[in-house]
Write a protein that holds these residues in place. Structure first.
Motif, PDB file in Angstrom:
ATOM      1  N   HIS A 124      23.337   5.622  40.820  1.00  0.00           N
ATOM      2  CA  HIS A 124      23.578   5.737  39.385  1.00  0.00           C
ATOM      3  C   HIS A 124      23.920   4.378  38.798  1.00  0.00           C
ATOM      4  O   HIS A 124      24.394   3.486  39.496  1.00  0.00           O
ATOM      5  N   PRO A 125      23.669   4.213  37.496  1.00  0.00           N
ATOM      6  CA  PRO A 125      24.020   2.955  36.842  1.00  0.00           C
ATOM      7  C   PRO A 125      25.540   2.807  36.757  1.00  0.00           C
ATOM      8  O   PRO A 125      26.274   3.809  36.754  1.00  0.00           O
ATOM      9  N   VAL A 126      25.975   1.564  36.700  1.00  0.00           N
ATOM     10  CA  VAL A 126      27.400   1.263  36.552  1.00  0.00           C
ATOM     11  C   VAL A 126      27.560   0.112  35.571  1.00  0.00           C
ATOM     12  O   VAL A 126      26.625  -0.648  35.331  1.00  0.00           O
ATOM     13  N   THR A 127      28.737  -0.006  35.018  1.00  0.00           N
ATOM     14  CA  THR A 127      29.046  -1.181  34.211  1.00  0.00           C
ATOM     15  C   THR A 127      29.361  -2.326  35.167  1.00  0.00           C
ATOM     16  O   THR A 127      29.785  -2.117  36.291  1.00  0.00           O
ATOM     17  N   ALA A 181      22.425  -3.670  39.020  1.00  0.00           N
ATOM     18  CA  ALA A 181      22.008  -2.847  40.162  1.00  0.00           C
ATOM     19  C   ALA A 181      22.785  -1.533  40.162  1.00  0.00           C
ATOM     20  O   ALA A 181      23.930  -1.484  39.707  1.00  0.00           O
ATOM     21  N   PRO A 182      22.185  -0.481  40.674  1.00  0.00           N
ATOM     22  CA  PRO A 182      22.891   0.796  40.732  1.00  0.00           C
ATOM     23  C   PRO A 182      23.965   0.801  41.819  1.00  0.00           C
ATOM     24  O   PRO A 182      23.936   0.000  42.754  1.00  0.00           O
ATOM     25  N   ALA A 183      24.892   1.708  41.671  1.00  0.00           N
ATOM     26  CA  ALA A 183      25.884   1.973  42.711  1.00  0.00           C
ATOM     27  C   ALA A 183      25.441   3.220  43.467  1.00  0.00           C
ATOM     28  O   ALA A 183      24.706   4.062  42.943  1.00  0.00           O
ATOM     29  N   CYS A 184      25.907   3.323  44.685  1.00  0.00           N
ATOM     30  CA  CYS A 184      25.585   4.465  45.539  1.00  0.00           C
ATOM     31  C   CYS A 184      26.867   5.238  45.827  1.00  0.00           C
ATOM     32  O   CYS A 184      27.826   4.685  46.370  1.00  0.00           O
ATOM     33  N   LEU A 244      22.465   3.801  55.807  1.00  0.00           N
ATOM     34  CA  LEU A 244      22.732   3.655  54.372  1.00  0.00           C
ATOM     35  C   LEU A 244      23.131   2.219  54.048  1.00  0.00           C
ATOM     36  O   LEU A 244      22.695   1.659  53.046  1.00  0.00           O
ATOM     37  N   GLU A 245      23.920   1.608  54.913  1.00  0.00           N
ATOM     38  CA  GLU A 245      24.316   0.216  54.727  1.00  0.00           C
ATOM     39  C   GLU A 245      23.095  -0.704  54.735  1.00  0.00           C
ATOM     40  O   GLU A 245      22.996  -1.634  53.923  1.00  0.00           O
ATOM     41  N   LYS A 246      22.163  -0.435  55.607  1.00  0.00           N
ATOM     42  CA  LYS A 246      20.928  -1.234  55.668  1.00  0.00           C
ATOM     43  C   LYS A 246      20.161  -1.126  54.353  1.00  0.00           C
ATOM     44  O   LYS A 246      19.691  -2.127  53.800  1.00  0.00           O
ATOM     45  N   GLU A 247      20.040   0.097  53.831  1.00  0.00           N
ATOM     46  CA  GLU A 247      19.341   0.295  52.559  1.00  0.00           C
ATOM     47  C   GLU A 247      20.081  -0.406  51.414  1.00  0.00           C
ATOM     48  O   GLU A 247      19.467  -1.026  50.544  1.00  0.00           O
ATOM     49  N   TRP A 299      22.054  -2.935  46.106  1.00  0.00           N
ATOM     50  CA  TRP A 299      22.881  -2.101  45.242  1.00  0.00           C
ATOM     51  C   TRP A 299      24.203  -2.797  44.955  1.00  0.00           C
ATOM     52  O   TRP A 299      24.641  -3.675  45.700  1.00  0.00           O
ATOM     53  N   ALA A 300      24.852  -2.406  43.890  1.00  0.00           N
ATOM     54  CA  ALA A 300      26.144  -2.982  43.519  1.00  0.00           C
ATOM     55  C   ALA A 300      27.215  -2.663  44.567  1.00  0.00           C
ATOM     56  O   ALA A 300      28.036  -3.517  44.905  1.00  0.00           O
ATOM     57  N   ARG A 301      27.214  -1.450  45.074  1.00  0.00           N
ATOM     58  CA  ARG A 301      28.208  -1.032  46.065  1.00  0.00           C
ATOM     59  C   ARG A 301      27.866   0.363  46.569  1.00  0.00           C
ATOM     60  O   ARG A 301      27.068   1.079  45.965  1.00  0.00           O
TER      61      ARG A 301
END
Length: 144
Positions: free
Chosen positions: A68-71, A75-78, A102-105, A111-113
């Motif tokens: 999802h998007p984040v402020t 990049a999106p956050a997971c 998941l960490e690899k992806e 991703w932001a985090r």
């Protein structure tokens, strides 16, 4: 134990549902289960899943996550929402293998985090998660 980590396929539904029901202590409604499965398989949704499969064998663990998007970042956050391993296969590195996938992806996609919540009383989960991320001292609030 040799594992394959991959996204779910439509053939996985029966076994996925068994694990999903155990993860939710049998409390999921049938319409929620159907919709969750549909979202997991729909490439246009932001809900994703990975399964851990024994080599030449069944699905033994599931992970669901949401991008999802984040402020503060383009990049999106997971949000890793679910991580569940069949009790017969716990303590053998299955959940760790899913987290590494998941960490690899996360690293490849930049991703932001990745973040998640976990029951403070689940000692096994707490031990695993402490080796992956920094624990933040936030309280969690929910309106139901």
């Amino acid at each position: 134990m040799s594992l394959t980590i991959r996204p779910f396929s439509s053939d996985d539904f029966t076994r996925w549902q068994e694990l999903w029901d155990q993860n939710n202590l049998g409390q999921s409604k049938p319409d929620v289960t159907r919709e969750t499965w549909r979202r997991l398989l729909d490439k246009d949704e932001s809900v994703y899943g990975l399964g851990a499969y024994l080599e030449d064998g069944p699905l033994i663990a599931i992970m669901h996550y949401i991008l999802h998007p984040v402020t503060g970042s383009l990049a999106p956050a997971c949000y890793m929402q679910d991580l569940f391993t069949d009790p017969a296969y716990r303590g053998q590195g299955t959940a760790r293998a899913l987290l590494h996938a998941l960490e690899k992806e996360y690293k490849e996609e930049k991703w932001a985090r990745i973040y998640w919540i976990a029951d403070m009383n689940n000692a096994a989960a707490q031990k695993l998660y402490q080796s992956f991320g920094a624990r933040m001292n936030f309280s969690f609030h929910v309106l139901i």
